[in-house]
Design a protein around this motif. Structure first.
Motif, PDB file in Angstrom:
ATOM      1  N   HIS A   1       0.817  -1.219   0.000  1.00  0.00           N
ATOM      2  CA  HIS A   1       0.000   0.000   0.000  1.00  0.00           C
ATOM      3  C   HIS A   1       0.848   1.265   0.000  1.00  0.00           C
ATOM      4  CE1 HIS A   1      -4.049  -1.739   0.393  1.00  0.00           C
ATOM      5  NE2 HIS A   1      -3.416  -2.736   0.976  1.00  0.00           N
ATOM      6  N   GLU A   2       2.115   1.146   0.305  1.00  0.00           N
ATOM      7  CA  GLU A   2       3.009   2.295   0.212  1.00  0.00           C
ATOM      8  C   GLU A   2       3.468   2.508  -1.224  1.00  0.00           C
ATOM      9  OE1 GLU A   2       6.761   3.820   2.743  1.00  0.00           O
ATOM     10  OE2 GLU A   2       7.171   2.018   1.566  1.00  0.00           O
ATOM     11  N   THR A   3       3.886   1.432  -1.883  1.00  0.00           N
ATOM     12  CA  THR A   3       4.540   1.554  -3.193  1.00  0.00           C
ATOM     13  C   THR A   3       3.727   1.008  -4.360  1.00  0.00           C
ATOM     14  OG1 THR A   3       5.626  -0.610  -3.063  1.00  0.00           O
ATOM     15  CG2 THR A   3       6.738   1.250  -2.017  1.00  0.00           C
ATOM     16  N   GLY A   4       2.747   0.133  -4.078  1.00  0.00           N
ATOM     17  CA  GLY A   4       2.005  -0.517  -5.152  1.00  0.00           C
ATOM     18  C   GLY A   4       2.641  -1.805  -5.631  1.00  0.00           C
ATOM     19  N   GLN A   5       3.783  -2.193  -5.057  1.00  0.00           N
ATOM     20  CA  GLN A   5       4.495  -3.412  -5.460  1.00  0.00           C
ATOM     21  C   GLN A   5       4.140  -4.551  -4.511  1.00  0.00           C
ATOM     22  OE1 GLN A   5       6.922  -4.348  -8.023  1.00  0.00           O
ATOM     23  NE2 GLN A   5       6.404  -6.323  -7.115  1.00  0.00           N
TER      24      GLN A   5
ATOM     25  N   VAL B   1       8.218   8.118 -21.055  1.00  0.00           N
ATOM     26  CA  VAL B   1       7.177   7.783 -20.081  1.00  0.00           C
ATOM     27  C   VAL B   1       7.777   6.938 -18.964  1.00  0.00           C
ATOM     28  CG1 VAL B   1       4.931   6.674 -19.755  1.00  0.00           C
ATOM     29  CG2 VAL B   1       5.457   7.817 -21.924  1.00  0.00           C
ATOM     30  N   PRO B   2       7.522   7.290 -17.697  1.00  0.00           N
ATOM     31  CA  PRO B   2       8.054   6.477 -16.592  1.00  0.00           C
ATOM     32  C   PRO B   2       7.385   5.098 -16.546  1.00  0.00           C
ATOM     33  CG  PRO B   2       6.575   8.162 -15.751  1.00  0.00           C
ATOM     34  CD  PRO B   2       6.763   8.458 -17.208  1.00  0.00           C
ATOM     35  N   TYR B   3       8.079   4.131 -15.983  1.00  0.00           N
ATOM     36  CA  TYR B   3       7.543   2.773 -15.867  1.00  0.00           C
ATOM     37  C   TYR B   3       6.264   2.743 -15.031  1.00  0.00           C
ATOM     38  CZ  TYR B   3      11.850   0.710 -17.758  1.00  0.00           C
ATOM     39  OH  TYR B   3      12.896   0.332 -18.572  1.00  0.00           O
ATOM     40  N   SER B   4       6.072   3.743 -14.197  1.00  0.00           N
ATOM     41  CA  SER B   4       4.898   3.750 -13.316  1.00  0.00           C
ATOM     42  C   SER B   4       3.606   4.031 -14.055  1.00  0.00           C
ATOM     43  CB  SER B   4       5.088   4.793 -12.205  1.00  0.00           C
ATOM     44  OG  SER B   4       5.247   6.087 -12.780  1.00  0.00           O
TER      45      SER B   4
ATOM     46  N   ASN C   1      10.857  -0.320 -10.180  1.00  0.00           N
ATOM     47  CA  ASN C   1      10.912  -0.216  -8.723  1.00  0.00           C
ATOM     48  C   ASN C   1      11.146  -1.558  -8.040  1.00  0.00           C
ATOM     49  OD1 ASN C   1      10.850   2.320  -7.747  1.00  0.00           O
ATOM     50  ND2 ASN C   1       8.733   2.297  -7.035  1.00  0.00           N
ATOM     51  N   THR C   2      11.246  -2.622  -8.814  1.00  0.00           N
ATOM     52  CA  THR C   2      11.247  -3.980  -8.251  1.00  0.00           C
ATOM     53  C   THR C   2      12.301  -4.173  -7.172  1.00  0.00           C
ATOM     54  OG1 THR C   2      10.520  -4.775 -10.421  1.00  0.00           O
ATOM     55  CG2 THR C   2      11.322  -6.421  -8.863  1.00  0.00           C
ATOM     56  N   VAL C   3      13.521  -3.778  -7.445  1.00  0.00           N
ATOM     57  CA  VAL C   3      14.623  -4.017  -6.511  1.00  0.00           C
ATOM     58  C   VAL C   3      14.602  -3.023  -5.355  1.00  0.00           C
ATOM     59  CG1 VAL C   3      17.143  -4.012  -6.266  1.00  0.00           C
ATOM     60  CG2 VAL C   3      16.082  -5.145  -8.223  1.00  0.00           C
ATOM     61  N   GLU C   4      14.320  -1.740  -5.637  1.00  0.00           N
ATOM     62  CA  GLU C   4      14.312  -0.734  -4.578  1.00  0.00           C
ATOM     63  C   GLU C   4      13.280  -1.068  -3.512  1.00  0.00           C
ATOM     64  OE1 GLU C   4      16.423   1.843  -4.076  1.00  0.00           O
ATOM     65  OE2 GLU C   4      17.511   0.862  -5.694  1.00  0.00           O
ATOM     66  N   VAL C   5      12.106  -1.523  -3.946  1.00  0.00           N
ATOM     67  CA  VAL C   5      11.052  -1.897  -3.002  1.00  0.00           C
ATOM     68  C   VAL C   5      11.513  -3.092  -2.166  1.00  0.00           C
ATOM     69  CG1 VAL C   5       8.731  -2.852  -2.831  1.00  0.00           C
ATOM     70  CG2 VAL C   5       9.174  -0.969  -4.404  1.00  0.00           C
TER      71      VAL C   5
END
Length: 818
Positions: free
Chosen positions: A279-283, A471-474, A391-395
């Protein structure tokens, strides 16, 4: 989707310029709605209902037995405000010198169970009581009712109870997200939009406060795993890390409070952290018990059709060959990728080592698995809309550090990051002309760049009249210039679009007016005659139809429910559902109609047909003091059918009896000029039994497309009322029982007697005295000459022609009064 205000503001810049906005939940709500994240509700969340408002700490000075009740005591209480109160208390543990919770007169209590109640002055067994000393369940703080709550010895009397317990309170935004806004399915995503709005409208940079800190490093590499992705299309990226020596326990209060505020139930610190990160990042993340992974290897693959797999809810599910599975080195399934974990690989209270997963799975595959297994999880909902692959690794790093901080342990591997084919970022070129054309507003180039960069778009190339952005990946839904324009417009504010001084339009021709008028006329007649219009779902249950019907029906591939899996090939079942619903509630006399569509498939082509369905059951007239009740019947249904055809201006039709019909008995079909207009009859008992309907139902299925086609070709004519009287003649004839009146009517009309206005059957009589297999029909004929008064001789001549034809074709015997 629920967003916590307290949680959201942690990512927003708070300074003298933004505080007036970010410090007010209502203003944040207005900003969110302005940028396209419509706030459907803004509600106060309190850890305890009403936040213990009106309750205080107090000290018991004295405690004496009640003179008139063995189990009651009279206490003298200092409320800390210079008042000494007498309160009757029934708690067995109350004693002098205790610090307690006081509900003074006028306070309202919200108990854990039952309705709220207010405290009033009272006399209890003859002794006045001016308040109440409270147990924890009486104020919603817990479940115990063994006695009153005893507070710490150093508690000051008169302290508001919400200050004493420092209860958590929040404001919750309920956001109605559109399907394309996966970038806003997290608190950080929403914060990004709020900051973009603040930057643009306050003319000052406002950046999201990132929770990602670069403190991650492995403590050792004792539990290193290998990851193998069998199909890069199904899993674009898979990252993971091992964490050893953790302790599974309850989460700290701050974490539990955040999850509870948005409607989540805390489970344990590991599960709660993965939910927090989601819920913080969506990941979405998933934690496996590391000791249950065989072969020190993770495989992302598919398994054979029908492979059994027990999910966390302890249900065995048969896997599809298309389901993406997370397996261990022995090919043992551990998780339906992106959807739901397995029972035998999940984290339990005894888990000490975990493997934490952060991945990006194919959205379409996740959606199909989710629907096939009826597992609509928070993770699956996000995967089906698209995940920020950047964002996969940062999350993963953030989650690992949180677990280490809260659950202890050591990070016992490097980050595993398998990314077979790097996904390129999309680039979109936007021209100033197109922006002005679509938005209706001329934007300054600097404004465009500022808005886009605040939303994390990268300016790749800037031309004289155009802009190329990355365009950002988000934002996986962004691919067209119109998408970029929408981003600019929503941050600028849709209310800021200039209203033009003139509007150019091209006059259009009216279409569908005749059809709408016809529908309104017939619906008005039905309503005026006691019918009620119903609206049912065009998606229904395949179990209502035979295999032959389903062979040509339109099936729903990704149905939301097992009960809604086919587009209706017939209007009948959904109407019977409505009838059954009413019959179960004692509404037994029903007249329903519905305009709707049916759907058919032929090879690879699909068609839809407009229908008017009419349902009749029970009585059409109820019993009154001067008239008996009148039950419905096939003739009433036929009368309704004929009236609708007449209203549509169709007169040259004929009814034919159909021998076979999947749904109806005694079915009749009305046709005109080779086109079928309607089919009517009694619904078969075998069909009614599926809906537990025990009374007859009469059904009329009108082909609305054919009816409109013939109706539109009908010329409207006018004839003045004749000056001359019409003449009626009655005829009673004896015919065989198997001859329907419709054939007699058709024969008479085929004689083309121009002066005959109408033919009407007004009596049917059957009796053994008439002879075997005989019946008597009484028919009335109406004749009219619009130019003169008819003579008896003219009428008798026409009647003679009719009688001769009836005798010749049907061997009819004319009955006389003698």
């Amino acid at each position: 989707m629920k967003i916590s205000y307290n949680w959201l503001v942690e990512y927003l810049p708070i300074d003298e310029f933004t505080l007036k906005i970010t410090g007010d939940p209502q203003k944040i709500s207005e900003i969110l709605t302005s940028v396209g994240l419509e706030v459907e509700s803004l509600a106060r969340y309190e850890q305890v209902k009403n936040g213990l408002e009106g309750l205080f700490t107090a000290r018991v000075i004295a405690c004496e037995p009640h003179p008139n009740a063995d189990k009651l005591k009279i206490t003298t209480v200092d409320n800390g405000k210079g008042e000494i109160l007498q309160i009757v208390c029934g708690a067995p543990n109350v004693k002098a010198g205790q610090n307690v919770i006081l509900a003074p007169v006028g306070a309202t209590l919200y108990p854990l169970k039952g309705e709220p109640f207010s405290i009033k002055n009272a006399k209890i067994r003859g002794v006045e009581s001016n308040g109440m000393l409270c147990a924890e369940d009486e104020i919603g703080l817990g479940t115990s009712h063994e006695g009153i709550m005893i507070l710490a010895e150093n508690t000051l009397p008169g302290t508001p109870l919400n200050d004493y317990f420092k209860l958590y309170a929040d404001w919750i935004f309920e956001i109605g997200l559109t399907p394309n806004r996966m970038d806003a399915m997290s608190h950080l995503g929403v914060a990004k939009d709020v900051c973009a709005y603040l930057s643009h409208h306050l003319k000052r940079p406002a950046k999201v406060i990132s929770p990602f800190k670069n403190h991650f490093k492995p403590d050792n590499r004792s539990r290193q795993l290998e990851v193998e992705i069998k199909d890069a299309k199904e899993c674009e990226r898979y990252a993971g890390v091992s964490i050893s020596g953790i302790k599974v326990a309850k989460s700290p209060d701050w974490l539990q409070n955040k999850l509870k505020a948005i409607g989540l139930r805390p489970v344990n610190n590991i599960v709660d952290i993965t939910n927090f990160i989601l819920h913080e990042t969506g990941q979405p993340l998933h934690a496996f018990d590391l000791d249950k992974i065989k072969g020190t290897k993770i495989k992302v693959e598919t398994l054979a059709e029908g492979t059994p797999f027990i999910t966390l809810d302890e249900k065995e599910r048969k896997l599809r060959a298309e389901d993406i599975m997370i397996c261990d080195g022995a090919d043992t399934p551990m998780c339906i990728a992106g959807v739901f974990g397995g029972l035998h690989s999940g984290v339990t209270e005894s888990t000490t080592d975990i493997f934490l997963e952060s991945a990006v799975f194919n959205a379409s595959s996740v959606r199909k698995s989710m629907l096939a297994h009826n597992l609509r999880t928070e993770a699956a909902v996000r995967f089906e809309k698209g995940i920020n692959i950047g964002n996969t690794v940062e999350v993963l790093k953030r989650a690992a550090m949180m677990i280490k901080e809260i659950a202890g342990g050591t990070i016992s591997s490097d980050i595993i990051d398998v990314y077979p084919v790097t996904r390129p970022k999309k680039e979109v070129t936007l021209s100033n002309f197109y922006l002005k054309k679509i938005s209706g507003k001329k934007y300054h180039p600097d404004t465009i760049k500022d808005i886009l960069t605040s939303l994390n778009y990268v300016i790749v190339r800037e031309g004289i009249d155009s802009l190329q952005v990355e365009v950002p990946y988000s934002n996986p839904d962004i691919s067209l210039p119109a998408d970029i324009i929408e981003e600019i417009m929503r941050i600028d504010g849709l209310d800021n679009i200039e209203i033009p001084s003139s509007i150019n339009i091209t006059p259009s021709t009216d279409t569908g007016v005749v059809a709408a008028a016809q529908k309104s006329k017939i619906a008005g007649w039905l309503v005026g005659n006691g019918f009620f219009e119903i609206f049912t779902n065009s998606i229904t249950n395949s179990k209502y139809f035979s295999k032959e019907t389903l062979d040509t029906s339109v099936s729903i591939i990704n149905s939301l429910s097992e009960d809604l899996n086919v587009m209706r090939p017939s209007m009948l079942p959904t109407g019977l559902e409505c009838i059954a619903y009413n019959l179960n509630r004692k509404n037994n006399d029903l007249l329903f109609f519905e305009f709707g569509k049916t759907y058919l498939r032929s090879n690879n082509s699909y068609s839809e047909s407009q229908k008017l369905a009419i349902y009749i059951t029970g009585n059409v007239a109820i019993k009154t003091w001067n008239s008996p009740s009148r039950p419905s019947g096939i003739y009433f249904a036929k009368g309704v059918s004929e009236k609708i055809l007449l209203l549509a201006g169709i007169s040259n039709y004929k009814f034919e009896q159909k021998e076979e019909n999947e749904d109806l008995e005694e079915s009749l079909t009305a046709t005109s000029k080779g086109k079928s207009l309607l089919t009517m009859g009694i619904v078969k008992k075998s069909r009614l039994e599926k809906f537990s309907i025990k009374q007859p139902v009469y059904y009329i299925d009108i082909d609305w497309d054919n009816l409109l086609d013939l109706s539109s070709k009908k010329e409207i004519t006018f004839e003045p009322i004749s000056k001359y009287p019409h003449v009626e003649r009655d005829l009673s004839l004896l015919v065989n029982k198997n001859i329907p009146f419709g054939e007699i009517e058709e024969l008479v009309k085929s004689l083309h007697i121009k002066k005959m206005q109408s033919i009407r059957l007004f009596d049917v009589f059957e009796n053994e005295k008439l002879g075997p297999n005989k019946k008597s029909l009484a028919i009335s004929f109406t004749f009219l000459d619009t130019e003169k008064t008819m003579t008896d001789e003219e009428v008798e001549k026409m009647m003679s022609k009719i009688i001769t034809a009836l005798k010749t074709k049907f061997d009819a015997v004319i009955r006389s009064n003698g």
